[in-house]
Design an enzyme around this catalytic site. Structure first.
Site, PDB file in Angstrom:
ATOM      1  N   ARG A 164       3.660  -1.505  13.477  1.00  0.00           N
ATOM      2  CA  ARG A 164       2.418  -0.968  14.053  1.00  0.00           C
ATOM      3  C   ARG A 164       1.215  -1.077  13.127  1.00  0.00           C
ATOM      4  NH1 ARG A 164       3.506   4.837  15.934  1.00  0.00           N
ATOM      5  NH2 ARG A 164       5.464   4.686  14.776  1.00  0.00           N
ATOM      6  N   GLY A 220      19.522   2.212  10.287  1.00  0.00           N
ATOM      7  CA  GLY A 220      19.170   3.635  10.365  1.00  0.00           C
ATOM      8  C   GLY A 220      19.032   4.269   8.988  1.00  0.00           C
ATOM      9  N   LYS A 274     -23.349  -9.640 -18.166  1.00  0.00           N
ATOM     10  CA  LYS A 274     -21.911  -9.933 -18.315  1.00  0.00           C
ATOM     11  C   LYS A 274     -21.577 -10.158 -19.773  1.00  0.00           C
ATOM     12  CE  LYS A 274     -20.031 -13.672 -18.851  1.00  0.00           C
ATOM     13  NZ  LYS A 274     -19.554 -15.065 -18.929  1.00  0.00           N
ATOM     14  N   TYR A 333     -30.694 -12.508 -15.741  1.00  0.00           N
ATOM     15  CA  TYR A 333     -29.259 -12.718 -15.955  1.00  0.00           C
ATOM     16  C   TYR A 333     -29.005 -12.792 -17.447  1.00  0.00           C
ATOM     17  CZ  TYR A 333     -24.699 -14.700 -16.544  1.00  0.00           C
ATOM     18  OH  TYR A 333     -23.404 -14.900 -16.959  1.00  0.00           O
ATOM     19  N   ASN A 350     -37.370  -6.328 -25.856  1.00  0.00           N
ATOM     20  CA  ASN A 350     -37.892  -6.280 -24.495  1.00  0.00           C
ATOM     21  C   ASN A 350     -37.622  -7.612 -23.814  1.00  0.00           C
ATOM     22  OD1 ASN A 350     -39.500  -4.846 -22.456  1.00  0.00           O
ATOM     23  ND2 ASN A 350     -40.819  -6.621 -22.693  1.00  0.00           N
ATOM     24  N   ARG A 375     -44.190 -24.835 -23.108  1.00  0.00           N
ATOM     25  CA  ARG A 375     -44.618 -25.073 -21.732  1.00  0.00           C
ATOM     26  C   ARG A 375     -45.843 -25.964 -21.774  1.00  0.00           C
ATOM     27  NH1 ARG A 375     -46.239 -19.076 -21.608  1.00  0.00           N
ATOM     28  NH2 ARG A 375     -48.441 -19.139 -22.126  1.00  0.00           N
TER      29      ARG A 375
HETATM   30  C1  UD1 Z   1      13.118  10.318  10.737  1.00  0.00           C
HETATM   31  C2  UD1 Z   1      14.159  11.404  10.907  1.00  0.00           C
HETATM   32  C3  UD1 Z   1      13.552  12.540  11.716  1.00  0.00           C
HETATM   33  C4  UD1 Z   1      12.309  13.062  11.036  1.00  0.00           C
HETATM   34  C5  UD1 Z   1      11.329  11.925  10.798  1.00  0.00           C
HETATM   35  C6  UD1 Z   1      10.200  12.419   9.926  1.00  0.00           C
HETATM   36  C7  UD1 Z   1      16.317  10.304  10.981  1.00  0.00           C
HETATM   37  C8  UD1 Z   1      17.412   9.805  11.827  1.00  0.00           C
HETATM   38  N1  UD1 Z   1      15.286  10.867  11.607  1.00  0.00           N
HETATM   39  O1  UD1 Z   1      12.862   9.812  12.034  1.00  0.00           O
HETATM   40  O2  UD1 Z   1      14.482  13.597  11.848  1.00  0.00           O
HETATM   41  O3  UD1 Z   1      11.698  14.059  11.842  1.00  0.00           O
HETATM   42  O4  UD1 Z   1      11.961  10.830  10.102  1.00  0.00           O
HETATM   43  O5  UD1 Z   1       9.211  11.442   9.824  1.00  0.00           O
HETATM   44  O6  UD1 Z   1      16.392  10.194   9.769  1.00  0.00           O
HETATM   45  N2  UD1 Z   1      14.160   3.428   7.091  1.00  0.00           N
HETATM   46  C9  UD1 Z   1      14.894   2.541   6.322  1.00  0.00           C
HETATM   47  N3  UD1 Z   1      15.960   1.901   6.907  1.00  0.00           N
HETATM   48  C10 UD1 Z   1      16.319   2.112   8.191  1.00  0.00           C
HETATM   49  C11 UD1 Z   1      15.550   3.010   8.961  1.00  0.00           C
HETATM   50  C12 UD1 Z   1      14.475   3.662   8.380  1.00  0.00           C
HETATM   51  O7  UD1 Z   1      14.599   2.322   5.149  1.00  0.00           O
HETATM   52  O8  UD1 Z   1      17.291   1.485   8.627  1.00  0.00           O
HETATM   53  C13 UD1 Z   1      13.023   4.119   6.468  1.00  0.00           C
HETATM   54  C14 UD1 Z   1      11.689   3.796   7.115  1.00  0.00           C
HETATM   55  O9  UD1 Z   1      11.049   2.712   6.429  1.00  0.00           O
HETATM   56  C15 UD1 Z   1      10.911   5.088   6.925  1.00  0.00           C
HETATM   57  C16 UD1 Z   1      11.999   6.161   6.923  1.00  0.00           C
HETATM   58  O10 UD1 Z   1      13.196   5.494   6.647  1.00  0.00           O
HETATM   59  O11 UD1 Z   1      10.261   5.132   5.677  1.00  0.00           O
HETATM   60  C17 UD1 Z   1      12.072   6.910   8.248  1.00  0.00           C
HETATM   61  O12 UD1 Z   1      12.397   5.990   9.256  1.00  0.00           O
HETATM   62  P1  UD1 Z   1      11.816   6.134  10.715  1.00  0.00           P
HETATM   63  O13 UD1 Z   1      12.376   5.070  11.563  1.00  0.00           O
HETATM   64  O14 UD1 Z   1      10.339   6.295  10.655  1.00  0.00           O
HETATM   65  O15 UD1 Z   1      12.493   7.523  11.147  1.00  0.00           O
HETATM   66  P2  UD1 Z   1      12.086   8.423  12.352  1.00  0.00           P
HETATM   67  O16 UD1 Z   1      12.690   7.885  13.582  1.00  0.00           O
HETATM   68  O17 UD1 Z   1      10.643   8.677  12.360  1.00  0.00           O
END
Ligand code: UD1
Ligand code: CA
Length: 453
Positions: free
Chosen positions: A13, A76, A347, A362, A373, A436
């Site tokens: 995003r 995740g 500079k 400059y 001056n 000059r």
């Molecule tokens: C997460 C939390 C949620 C919390 C929210 C706060 C979980 C499952 N959920 O949700 O409870 O309220 O953050 O902002 O943890 N990331 C990785 N690898 C991955 C997935 C994510 O490094 O595979 C990192 C992302 O770059 C980010 C952070 O983890 O910095 C959170 O990931 P994001 O997908 O934003 O989590 P949310 O769904 O917002």
């Protein structure tokens, strides 16, 4: 304590080729802010879990004590932390941070760490009016945390909970490893949720404590340019408050941007729309006019920088006057009482006490003595297309307007250069040097008139 920073998200995003955690807040990458807070806690080891653009992030921010762990594919937040687990000491307490939550402060984190002790699970949670999108903290009748439910998996009743998970937590490493190996991905998003460790901790009888941040803004994440802009203003407002508390006069605290470190003496006054980058030091009584940009400069006491000046890599002494519309570049060193006027560019030059260049000049690669001056339109011709050369101007010299000093060249003490001189050889001290064409007037000369028509 050891730290895991999750930074693998792509940040689609943001609509940028730059990885999200390298986007700038107050002139520094988001991840640099998080790293700074982690370091303030004295973390022994910091693991950064990266994915998309990992090499770019690493080459920008690598430092001793950092461990870079790739997460590929991204399954995740629980899966992300699991990638870091082999790099953590079994007896450590582990703090999990997000690379895109940049305002998290060391004092909040210290309280979270202290609440965790050696064997508790500590969660940073906050009550907010609109909890949409966040994981909800669920508690039993006695108020004990039982688990976290992600919004996409929550019942309408659970959605009404206003206490949300910020994602930041502290857990004992060995427990964390065990829980992460036990979580599954049978949920609405098919992901391994870090938040699922909370339910496991509760059923294992591990005490779960919650801590609220010093300020809610510390837990705000950056997912879009709009959120980045909003966090920038929050950050700048807090910098401005700090300066006001320290006695600096800010004509409008909302129109100030500090992208680095700004150190001010007593009775400093800063007018609107000024930008400070890198390390800037302003001595006692310094006045900075409206619309100035100062990067890596040290300004001596009582010096006034008039509006629209752009100063970079510059040191000034006391009681100088610069601008309006002055431009100084790296290597500019001004002693005391120097005046640099409008549309003057300097500079890599040293200008000694009470010398003046008030208009349209400059000055590059020059050494200028005291009480010199420099007339309007003076140019040091320091570059022959291949190499740069220095110009030396002795004390009390007077450089007439529209003079070109073809370096390398020297102007002796007390020398005067006539206006319009193109100096190609050294000018002796105490003499007038002019080059000059002699002025002529032609009596009886008649202006041509248009023929025919
Ligand atoms: C997460 C939390 C949620 C919390 C929210 C706060 C979980 C499952 N959920 O949700 O409870 O309220 O953050 O902002 O943890 N990331 C990785 N690898 C991955 C997935 C994510 O490094 O595979 C990192 C992302 O770059 C980010 C952070 O983890 O910095 C959170 O990931 P994001 O997908 O934003 O989590 P949310 O769904 O917002
Ligand atoms: Ca998020």
């Amino acid at each position: 304590m050891e730290v895991v920073i999750l930074a693998a998200g792509q940040g689609k995003r943001m609509r940028s080729v730059l990885p999200k955690v390298l986007q700038l807040l107050a002139g520094r990458p988001l991840l640099a802010h998080v790293l700074a807070s982690a370091r303030m806690l004295g973390a022994r080891r910091i693991c950064v879990v990266h994915g998309h653009g990992g090499e770019a992030v690493r080459s920008r921010l690598d430092a001793p004590g950092l461990v870079w762990v790739e997460q590929n594919p991204q399954l995740g937040t629980g899966h992300a932390v699991l990638q870091a687990v082999p790099h953590l000491s079994a007896d450590a307490r582990v703090l999990v941070l997000f690379g895109d939550v940049p305002l998290i402060g060391a004092s909040t984190l210290a309280r979270l760490r202290d609440a965790a002790g050696q064997d508790r699970l500590a969660l940073l949670t906050v009550e907010i009016d609109d909890p949409t999108g966040y994981g909800r903290i669920l508690r039993d009748g006695a108020g004990r945390v039982t688990r976290i439910v992600e919004e996409k998996d929550a019942t309408p009743g659970e959605c009404r909970v206003h206490e949300i998970n910020t994602g930041i937590l502290v857990a004992p490493a060995a427990r964390l490893r065990d829980w992460l190996q036990r979580i599954g991905n049978d949920n609405a998003q098919g992901e391994y949720y870090l938040t699922d460790i909370v339910g496991l901790a509760a059923s294992d009888g591990v005490e779960i404590v919650t801590v609220a941040p010093d300020d809610v803004s510390e837990t705000l994440g950056v997912n879009s340019k709009a959120q980045l802009a909003a966090l920038e203003r929050i950050f700048q407002a807090s910098v401005a408050r700090g300066l006001l508390d320290a006695g600096v006069t800010l004509v409008d605290p909302a129109r100030l941007d500090v992208r680095g470190e700004l150190v001010c003496g007593r009775d400093v006054r800063i007018d609107v729309n000024c930008v400070f980058e890198g390390r800037v030091e302003l001595g006692d009584g310094v006045i900075v006019g409206a619309n100035c940009v100062l990067r890596d400069v040290r300004i001596g006491s009582g010096t006034r920088v008039a509006p629209f000046s752009h100063l970079d890599g510059t040191v000034t002494g006391e009681a100088c006057v610069l601008g309006p519309f002055a431009r100084t570049r790296p290597g500019t060193v001004l002693a005391n009482g120097v005046h640099i006027g409008n549309f003057v560019e300097i500079k890599n030059s040293v200008i000694d006490d009470d010398s003046r260049a008030n208009h349209l000049s400059y000055i590059g690669d020059a050494d200028i003595g005291v009480r010199v001056n420099i007339g309007a339109g003076t140019i040091t011709c320091n570059y022959d297309g291949a190499d740069k050369y220095r110009t030396e101007i002795g004390d009390d010299a007077f450089i007439g307007s529209d003079t070109q000093l073809v370096a390398p060249v020297r102007v002796g003490r007390g020398a005067t250069l006539g206006a319009g001189t193109t100096l190609t050889r050294d000018a002796p001290p105490d003499q007038l040097t002019v080059s000059r064409a002699r002025q002529q007037s032609h009596a009886g000369w008649v202006r041509p008139t248009k023929k025919g028509g």
